[in-house]
Scaffold this motif. Structure first.
Motif, PDB file in Angstrom:
ATOM      1  N   ALA A 138       0.835  -1.212   0.000  1.00 16.89           N
ATOM      2  CA  ALA A 138       0.000   0.000   0.000  1.00 16.89           C
ATOM      3  C   ALA A 138       0.861   1.251   0.000  1.00 16.89           C
ATOM      4  O   ALA A 138       0.574   2.225  -0.712  1.00 16.89           O
ATOM      5  N   GLU A 139       1.937   1.231   0.789  1.00 13.58           N
ATOM      6  CA  GLU A 139       2.831   2.391   0.846  1.00 13.58           C
ATOM      7  C   GLU A 139       3.540   2.606  -0.486  1.00 13.58           C
ATOM      8  O   GLU A 139       3.712   3.743  -0.940  1.00 13.58           O
ATOM      9  N   GLU A 153       1.084   4.040  -3.009  1.00  7.59           N
ATOM     10  CA  GLU A 153       0.831   5.445  -2.655  1.00  7.59           C
ATOM     11  C   GLU A 153       1.994   6.330  -3.103  1.00  7.59           C
ATOM     12  O   GLU A 153       1.798   7.410  -3.674  1.00  7.59           O
ATOM     13  N   ALA A 154       3.229   5.874  -2.841  1.00  6.41           N
ATOM     14  CA  ALA A 154       4.412   6.657  -3.221  1.00  6.41           C
ATOM     15  C   ALA A 154       4.513   6.793  -4.734  1.00  6.41           C
ATOM     16  O   ALA A 154       4.900   7.840  -5.264  1.00  6.41           O
ATOM     17  N   ALA A 159       2.001   6.819  -6.881  1.00  4.85           N
ATOM     18  CA  ALA A 159       0.991   7.785  -7.321  1.00  4.85           C
ATOM     19  C   ALA A 159       1.423   9.212  -7.015  1.00  4.85           C
ATOM     20  O   ALA A 159       1.248  10.120  -7.833  1.00  4.85           O
ATOM     21  N   GLU A 160       1.994   9.436  -5.835  1.00  4.19           N
ATOM     22  CA  GLU A 160       2.445  10.777  -5.461  1.00  4.19           C
ATOM     23  C   GLU A 160       3.565  11.253  -6.383  1.00  4.19           C
ATOM     24  O   GLU A 160       3.634  12.435  -6.747  1.00  4.19           O
ATOM     25  N   ARG A 194      -6.031  13.386  -7.400  1.00  4.30           N
ATOM     26  CA  ARG A 194      -6.443  12.094  -6.848  1.00  4.30           C
ATOM     27  C   ARG A 194      -7.952  11.912  -7.019  1.00  4.30           C
ATOM     28  O   ARG A 194      -8.713  12.876  -6.994  1.00  4.30           O
ATOM     29  N   LEU A 252      -9.846   5.578  -4.296  1.00  2.70           N
ATOM     30  CA  LEU A 252      -9.211   4.263  -4.409  1.00  2.70           C
ATOM     31  C   LEU A 252     -10.125   3.305  -5.140  1.00  2.70           C
ATOM     32  O   LEU A 252     -11.352   3.413  -5.053  1.00  2.70           O
ATOM     33  N   ARG A 274      -6.098  -0.090  -5.557  1.00  4.06           N
ATOM     34  CA  ARG A 274      -5.400   0.733  -6.539  1.00  4.06           C
ATOM     35  C   ARG A 274      -5.722   2.212  -6.340  1.00  4.06           C
ATOM     36  O   ARG A 274      -6.875   2.582  -6.129  1.00  4.06           O
ATOM     37  N   VAL A 275      -4.685   3.065  -6.393  1.00  3.31           N
ATOM     38  CA  VAL A 275      -4.887   4.515  -6.313  1.00  3.31           C
ATOM     39  C   VAL A 275      -5.406   5.008  -7.659  1.00  3.31           C
ATOM     40  O   VAL A 275      -4.840   4.703  -8.711  1.00  3.31           O
ATOM     41  N   SER A 299      -0.028   1.989 -12.946  1.00  4.16           N
ATOM     42  CA  SER A 299       0.919   1.577 -11.922  1.00  4.16           C
ATOM     43  C   SER A 299       1.832   0.476 -12.443  1.00  4.16           C
ATOM     44  O   SER A 299       1.367  -0.535 -12.976  1.00  4.16           O
TER      45      SER A 299
END
Length: 363
Positions: free
Chosen positions: A33-34, A37-38, A40-41, A61, A64, A81-82, A100
């Motif tokens: 998950a981290e 997230e990273a 996507a950021e 954003r 999710l 998924r983001v 991703s």
């Protein structure tokens, strides 16, 4: 935490309690998950310079996606998924999409697990047995691995194989090749089929699988078909050296298709052949003596080691000595190449000083 309940949960016969796996799976879920997230950021950061006419960010954003299970080597891991939204889409502007690399849109299994499935199939696991065979690894109710899914994957593997079998080889060159026949009897046929395998070394020293096919034993005709097919697909430059065992079919076919290629007998096969003609009590010492031949720094030293072996064992074990001496020239062919010699686990390796430098070792 204390509880007033006196009910004791009993482990079911078909379940496995593994606290360590549970901890690993929990940690994997958190790290995944981290990472998503990273990722996507980082994508949003690269899009910061793209804005709408009113000054707002174009890519933002958008929540999710639904939770899904991804099968991994430690069982199913839940992941979401983001989602990112492009607010500037129009007929004039092309839509910006975020894909991703960690979690592709339709991914349901890790790539390592996808690589495991064909290996299990080749090991004899039938399509109907996959669910049971993988239960201990992935959990009792592992989704996406039903017999119908395995059947579909098998079709994909067959398509990939057929594409690989027809690939263009005109841009490839192999300085050395290794040939061997592997006998298969996975499905209990009356007669074991033989898989003919060719491995090549490029001028840069990289080993590659060149070709393979099922043949009738290791006959000259079967090897000829494989060699001619490779040549027809563009592999026109003959290898300098070919290494193989004592099967006569390969050498006969090689002389017809690639007459300029030199012959090198495999020292691993020859070691086994010689030791089979000696009692077990003598084999350790004889194996060490044979190693002196294969690891010799030059032809003169290798020939001296063969003569020493013959003198030591001929009186009592003439068959073993004959087995070694009859292939003397074919066993020492690689010494004829201008090379420096190094050794790796008793298998001779030659490295040419020319730009075509490439290792040759016993298969």
């Amino acid at each position: 935490m204390k509880s007033d309940s006196t009910v004791v949960s009993l482990r079911q016969p078909d379940t496995i309690e593994d606290p360590l796996t549970a901890i690993l799976r929990s940690g994997a879920r958190r790290l995944l998950a981290e990472a998503i997230e990273a990722e996507a950021e980082a994508f949003l950061t690269t899009m910061k310079g793209m804005q709408l006419p009113d000054g707002r960010d174009r890519v933002v954003r958008h929540g999710l996606g639904p939770e899904r299970l991804v099968q991994t080597g430690i069982g199913p891991v839940e992941v979401r998924r983001v989602k990112l939204r492009d607010r500037g889409t129009s007929e004039r502007a092309e839509r910006i999409r975020f894909t991703s690399a960690i979690l592709p849109r339709w991914a349901r299994r890790t790539r390592s697990l996808d690589a495991l499935l064909p290996i299990l199939y080749l090991r004899g696991i039938s399509m109907g047995d996959f669910q049971e065979a993988l239960a201990a690894l992935l959990g009792k109710d592992a989704p996406n691995l039903s017999p119908s899914v395995i059947a579909r994957l098998k079709g994909d593997w067959q398509t990939d194989f057929e594409r690989w079998q027809k690939r263009d080889l005109s841009a490839r060159r192999y300085v050395y090749i290794w040939a061997d026949g592997v006998y298969l009897q996975a499905r209990l046929e009356p007669q074991a089929e033989c898989m003919l395998v060719l491995i090549g070394a490029t001028p840069e020293g990289k080993k590659e699988l060149v070709g393979f096919q099922v043949g009738m034993r290791e006959s000259a005709q079967s090897w000829r078909e494989l060699l001619v097919d490779l040549k027809a697909r563009g592999l026109t430059i003959a290898p300098e050296l070919a290494t193989g065992d004592g099967a006569l079919g390969f050498w006969k076919a090689l002389e017809e298709v690639s007459p300029t290629t030199r012959h090198q007998r495999c020292t691993v096969h020859k070691t086994v052949n010689v030791l089979d003609k000696l009692p077990k009590s003598v084999q350790p010492a004889a194996k060490a003596d044979l190693r002196e031949v294969w690891t010799a720094p030059d032809r003169t030293t290798a020939e001296a080691a063969i003569a020493s072996f013959a003198e030591k064992y001929r009186a009592k074990y003439e068959k073993a000595v004959t087995c070694l001496v009859k292939d003397r020239d074919a066993l020492l062919t690689f010494y004829d190449f201008p090379a420096e010699h190094s050794h790796d686990r008793g298998q001779p390796v030659a490295r040419n000083k020319s730009p075509d430098a490439s290792p040759v070792a016993t298969l």
